[in-house]
Design a protein around this motif. Structure first.
Motif, PDB file in Angstrom:
ATOM      1  N   ALA A 118       0.838  -1.205   0.000  1.00 22.13           N
ATOM      2  CA  ALA A 118       0.000   0.000   0.000  1.00 22.13           C
ATOM      3  C   ALA A 118       0.873   1.254   0.000  1.00 22.13           C
ATOM      4  N   ALA A 119       1.950   1.219   0.748  1.00 28.03           N
ATOM      5  CA  ALA A 119       2.855   2.368   0.787  1.00 28.03           C
ATOM      6  C   ALA A 119       3.564   2.532  -0.563  1.00 28.03           C
ATOM      7  N   ALA A 120       3.949   1.421  -1.189  1.00 31.46           N
ATOM      8  CA  ALA A 120       4.605   1.490  -2.493  1.00 31.46           C
ATOM      9  C   ALA A 120       3.643   2.004  -3.554  1.00 31.46           C
ATOM     10  N   ALA A 121       2.381   1.578  -3.508  1.00 30.58           N
ATOM     11  CA  ALA A 121       1.387   2.047  -4.479  1.00 30.58           C
ATOM     12  C   ALA A 121       1.106   3.536  -4.297  1.00 30.58           C
ATOM     13  N   ALA A 124       4.122   5.432  -5.724  1.00 26.66           N
ATOM     14  CA  ALA A 124       4.148   5.412  -7.186  1.00 26.66           C
ATOM     15  C   ALA A 124       3.048   6.282  -7.774  1.00 26.66           C
ATOM     16  N   ALA A 125       1.903   6.382  -7.092  1.00 31.44           N
ATOM     17  CA  ALA A 125       0.786   7.188  -7.601  1.00 31.44           C
ATOM     18  C   ALA A 125       1.097   8.682  -7.552  1.00 31.44           C
ATOM     19  N   SER A 126       2.062   9.063  -6.739  1.00 30.78           N
ATOM     20  CA  SER A 126       2.383  10.487  -6.620  1.00 30.78           C
ATOM     21  C   SER A 126       3.212  11.014  -7.790  1.00 30.78           C
ATOM     22  N   PHE A 127       3.749  10.142  -8.615  1.00 32.70           N
ATOM     23  CA  PHE A 127       4.564  10.579  -9.744  1.00 32.70           C
ATOM     24  C   PHE A 127       3.695  11.011 -10.929  1.00 32.70           C
ATOM     25  N   PRO A 128       4.221  11.876 -11.806  1.00 35.41           N
ATOM     26  CA  PRO A 128       3.482  12.245 -13.018  1.00 35.41           C
ATOM     27  C   PRO A 128       3.331  11.038 -13.955  1.00 35.41           C
ATOM     28  N   GLY A 179       5.915  -8.088 -31.246  1.00 32.93           N
ATOM     29  CA  GLY A 179       5.268  -8.527 -30.013  1.00 32.93           C
ATOM     30  C   GLY A 179       5.809  -7.802 -28.797  1.00 32.93           C
ATOM     31  N   THR A 180       7.120  -7.534 -28.799  1.00 33.99           N
ATOM     32  CA  THR A 180       7.727  -6.781 -27.693  1.00 33.99           C
ATOM     33  C   THR A 180       7.131  -5.384 -27.607  1.00 33.99           C
ATOM     34  N   ALA A 181       6.978  -4.733 -28.746  1.00 30.89           N
ATOM     35  CA  ALA A 181       6.408  -3.379 -28.744  1.00 30.89           C
ATOM     36  C   ALA A 181       4.962  -3.394 -28.266  1.00 30.89           C
ATOM     37  N   VAL A 182       4.174  -4.333 -28.756  1.00 35.56           N
ATOM     38  CA  VAL A 182       2.759  -4.385 -28.380  1.00 35.56           C
ATOM     39  C   VAL A 182       2.598  -4.709 -26.895  1.00 35.56           C
ATOM     40  N   ILE A 183       3.259  -5.765 -26.442  1.00 37.68           N
ATOM     41  CA  ILE A 183       3.111  -6.180 -25.043  1.00 37.68           C
ATOM     42  C   ILE A 183       3.757  -5.175 -24.097  1.00 37.68           C
ATOM     43  N   GLY A 184       4.971  -4.735 -24.430  1.00 38.26           N
ATOM     44  CA  GLY A 184       5.695  -3.823 -23.548  1.00 38.26           C
ATOM     45  C   GLY A 184       5.003  -2.491 -23.383  1.00 38.26           C
ATOM     46  N   PHE A 185       4.635  -1.859 -24.486  1.00 39.19           N
ATOM     47  CA  PHE A 185       3.959  -0.560 -24.381  1.00 39.19           C
ATOM     48  C   PHE A 185       2.517  -0.720 -23.904  1.00 39.19           C
ATOM     49  N   GLY A 186       1.879  -1.849 -24.242  1.00 40.01           N
ATOM     50  CA  GLY A 186       0.539  -2.098 -23.744  1.00 40.01           C
ATOM     51  C   GLY A 186       0.516  -2.197 -22.226  1.00 40.01           C
ATOM     52  N   TYR A 187       1.499  -2.883 -21.662  1.00 34.36           N
ATOM     53  CA  TYR A 187       1.578  -2.960 -20.197  1.00 34.36           C
ATOM     54  C   TYR A 187       1.892  -1.588 -19.600  1.00 34.36           C
ATOM     55  N   ALA A 188       2.787  -0.852 -20.243  1.00 33.73           N
ATOM     56  CA  ALA A 188       3.170   0.457 -19.704  1.00 33.73           C
ATOM     57  C   ALA A 188       2.008   1.446 -19.736  1.00 33.73           C
ATOM     58  N   LEU A 189       1.058   1.264 -20.663  1.00 32.40           N
ATOM     59  CA  LEU A 189      -0.079   2.182 -20.747  1.00 32.40           C
ATOM     60  C   LEU A 189      -1.212   1.823 -19.789  1.00 32.40           C
ATOM     61  N   LEU A 190      -1.159   0.644 -19.180  1.00 29.66           N
ATOM     62  CA  LEU A 190      -2.200   0.249 -18.230  1.00 29.66           C
ATOM     63  C   LEU A 190      -2.106   1.112 -16.975  1.00 29.66           C
ATOM     64  N   PHE A 191      -3.234   1.460 -16.438  1.00 28.84           N
ATOM     65  CA  PHE A 191      -3.376   2.204 -15.184  1.00 28.84           C
ATOM     66  C   PHE A 191      -2.674   3.521 -15.267  1.00 28.84           C
TER      67      PHE A 191
END
Length: 191
Positions: A118-121, A124-128, A179-191
């Motif tokens: 919870a503290a880590a989340a 991390a939420a405080s960053f832009p 596949g690396t581009a799709v999966i990698g950037f797809g994960y990075a765009l989540l949340f």
């Protein structure tokens, strides 16, 4: 000296008869002659003939030999056109090492200074958004690439005729990159 001893045992008359025992015997003769020569040099009282001479060794310095014979240094990698397979192999090793270091580093960090999720989340939420995107991309892209390229290697291990052909090697390489581009950037765009 070792090469000279091998040449003595490998004559045209015995070309088909060279064995491990003859190579072992040659290496013993070379090793014993080196020990005897070093013992003579270390026990001799007159050192005037030793100055400026080096002790015989079994090491061969290829660069010194090439320079002595005035041979050019081989350009090796610089004369070839870079290939996709070089880059994928190199990055597979680099990402494997990076993922391993990150995994063990994170585990050690957690042991040294434990924190709650919870503290880590909350931290991390405080960053832009852009900082979070870059951080998640730095994690997801190497992990996705290493995983997909590992599956590619498993395909090669099946010895499929498609995976091992030149066309198959390049098409699976480009598929790994896509596949690396799709999966990698797809994960990075989540949340």
């Amino acid at each position: 000296m070792f090469g000279l001893a091998l040449r003595r045992t490998f004559t045209p008359s015995t070309a088909g008869l060279i064995t491990a025992s003859s190579v072992f015997a040659a290496s013993q003769r070379v090793a014993s002659s080196v020990v005897i020569q070093r013992a003579r040099l270390s026990t001799s009282k007159d050192t005037s003939n030793i100055v400026g001479t080096s002790l015989p060794t079994l090491e061969i310095d290829a660069f010194k030999r090439s320079k002595a014979f005035k041979r050019p240094t081989s350009p090796h990698l610089f004369i070839y056109q870079p290939q996709l397979t070089w880059y994928l192999s190199m990055f597979h090793r680099i990402t494997g090492g990076a993922v391993g270091v990150a995994l063990y580093g994170g585990a050690i960090w957690y042991l040294v200074c434990p924190f709650t999720s919870a503290a880590a989340a909350a931290y991390a939420a405080s960053f832009p958004w852009i900082v979070k995107f870059i951080a998640k991309s730095a994690i997801s892209l190497p992990l996705a690439f290493h995983t997909l390229n590992g599956f590619r290697h498993l395909l090669w291990d099946t010895a499929s005729s498609y995976g091992l052909s030149l066309k198959g090697v390049y098409s699976t390489g480009y598929a790994v990159l896509a596949g690396t581009a799709v999966i990698g950037f797809g994960y990075a765009l989540l949340f």
